[in-house]
Design a protein around this motif. Structure first.
Motif, short mmCIF file in Angstrom:
data_model
loop_
_atom_site.label_atom_id
_atom_site.label_comp_id
_atom_site.label_asym_id
_atom_site.label_seq_id
_atom_site.Cartn_x
_atom_site.Cartn_y
_atom_site.Cartn_z
N VAL A 146 -1.28 -13.67 21.12
CA VAL A 146 -2.53 -13.07 21.60
C VAL A 146 -3.05 -12.15 20.51
N GLU A 147 -4.30 -12.32 20.13
CA GLU A 147 -4.93 -11.47 19.13
C GLU A 147 -5.63 -10.31 19.85
N VAL A 148 -5.24 -9.09 19.54
CA VAL A 148 -5.75 -7.91 20.22
C VAL A 148 -6.80 -7.23 19.34
N GLY A 149 -8.06 -7.30 19.79
CA GLY A 149 -9.15 -6.59 19.10
C GLY A 149 -9.23 -6.93 17.63
N ASP A 150 -9.43 -5.90 16.82
CA ASP A 150 -9.62 -6.06 15.38
C ASP A 150 -8.30 -5.97 14.63
N TRP A 151 -7.27 -6.63 15.15
CA TRP A 151 -5.92 -6.49 14.61
C TRP A 151 -5.85 -6.79 13.11
N ARG A 152 -6.68 -7.70 12.61
CA ARG A 152 -6.59 -8.11 11.20
C ARG A 152 -6.91 -6.95 10.24
N THR A 153 -7.69 -5.99 10.68
CA THR A 153 -8.10 -4.88 9.81
C THR A 153 -7.65 -3.52 10.34
N HIS A 154 -6.88 -3.52 11.43
CA HIS A 154 -6.39 -2.27 12.02
C HIS A 154 -5.08 -1.90 11.33
N ASN A 155 -5.11 -0.86 10.48
CA ASN A 155 -3.93 -0.51 9.70
C ASN A 155 -4.01 0.94 9.23
N ARG A 156 -3.00 1.34 8.48
CA ARG A 156 -2.90 2.69 7.92
C ARG A 156 -2.94 2.62 6.39
N ASN A 157 -3.62 1.63 5.84
CA ASN A 157 -3.63 1.43 4.40
C ASN A 157 -4.17 2.63 3.62
N HIS A 158 -4.99 3.45 4.27
CA HIS A 158 -5.52 4.63 3.59
C HIS A 158 -4.44 5.69 3.35
N LYS A 159 -3.27 5.53 3.97
CA LYS A 159 -2.17 6.50 3.81
C LYS A 159 -1.19 6.10 2.72
N GLY A 160 -1.35 4.92 2.16
CA GLY A 160 -0.42 4.48 1.11
C GLY A 160 -0.42 2.98 1.01
N PRO A 161 0.29 2.45 0.02
CA PRO A 161 0.28 1.01 -0.19
C PRO A 161 1.06 0.25 0.87
N TRP A 162 0.70 -1.01 1.03
CA TRP A 162 1.48 -1.94 1.84
C TRP A 162 1.90 -3.08 0.93
N GLY A 163 3.18 -3.19 0.71
CA GLY A 163 3.72 -4.19 -0.17
C GLY A 163 4.21 -3.56 -1.46
N PRO A 164 5.09 -4.25 -2.19
CA PRO A 164 5.58 -5.58 -1.82
C PRO A 164 6.41 -5.51 -0.55
N VAL A 165 6.37 -6.60 0.23
CA VAL A 165 7.17 -6.66 1.45
C VAL A 165 8.52 -7.27 1.13
N ASN A 166 9.53 -6.76 1.80
CA ASN A 166 10.89 -7.18 1.53
C ASN A 166 11.64 -7.68 2.75
N GLY A 167 11.07 -7.48 3.94
CA GLY A 167 11.80 -7.92 5.12
C GLY A 167 11.05 -7.65 6.41
N VAL A 168 11.78 -7.86 7.50
CA VAL A 168 11.25 -7.74 8.86
C VAL A 168 12.11 -6.72 9.60
N MET A 169 11.45 -5.79 10.29
CA MET A 169 12.18 -4.77 11.05
C MET A 169 11.90 -4.95 12.54
#
Length: 196
Positions: free
Chosen positions: A22-45
């Protein structure tokens, strides 16, 4: 170590693994990227929510709290096995954790004891919050455990990771207990079987 996949590829990976999403609202752009980088990704928590009721859980994980703004994960895995996507990008789910654990995840080696909290996990991990009270008594329905396995396997499959790239919050940050009610060793075995 890899750049995060696109939001569209993330969605496709989950659906390709047989999950109901289920896609909830604007999930694709809802993030905290303004607080720091995302990536490189290394795993799943993997986390548990300490909440009851899917609608309430999804709302909290999307919006967060006054002291911890959302999104609190990328996807919420409900009791019925449905994955609700609430954010994509940097999310407030992992917090600070152990750099030795991160090195082990990158190398896909046995995890050391987490005894430090000095490394930004929100940058390095995809996060799934799983609807459960986390008291050791609230049941984990089979369909939910299967969905957790499929979701983690889906991301591992895209990135070419093994089950060793999937960890619990309790293995990352000292003092955390989630997820409670199954072992991460058992979950990694399920993921390994699925990836075969």
């Amino acid at each position: 170590m890899a750049p995060p996949m696109s939001a569209s590829r993330f969605l496709d990976a989950l659906r390709d693994e047989g999950l109901t999403v289920v896609e909830v609202g604007d999930w694709r752009t809802h993030n905290r990227n303004h607080k720091g980088p995302w990536g490189p990704v290394n795993g799943v928590m993997i986390h548990h929510t300490v909440t009851r009721g899917t609608d309430n859980t999804v709302r909290i994980c999307r919006d967060g709290y006054e002291s911890l703004p959302g999104p609190l994960c990328h996807g919420v895995i409900a009791k019925d096995g449905t994955v609700h996507l609430v954010g994509y990008g940097r999310a407030n789910h992992a917090g600070l954790g152990d750099p030795d654990v991160l090195r082990a995840v990158v190398a896909e080696q046995r995890l050391p004891v987490d005894d430090e909290a000095t490394t930004d996990g929100n940058r390095h991990f995809y996060g799934f919050e799983c609807e459960n009270l986390g008291d050791g008594e609230d049941p984990w329905p089979k369909v939910q455990l299967e969905a957790i396995t499929k979701a983690a396997a889906a991301l591992c499959r895209v990135h070419g990771w093994t089950q060793r790239s999937v960890i619990g919050h309790k293995e990352w940050q000292p003092g955390k207990v989630d997820p409670r009610g199954f072992t991460m060793g058992w979950l990694r075995e399920q993921i390994a079987d699925r990836l075969r």
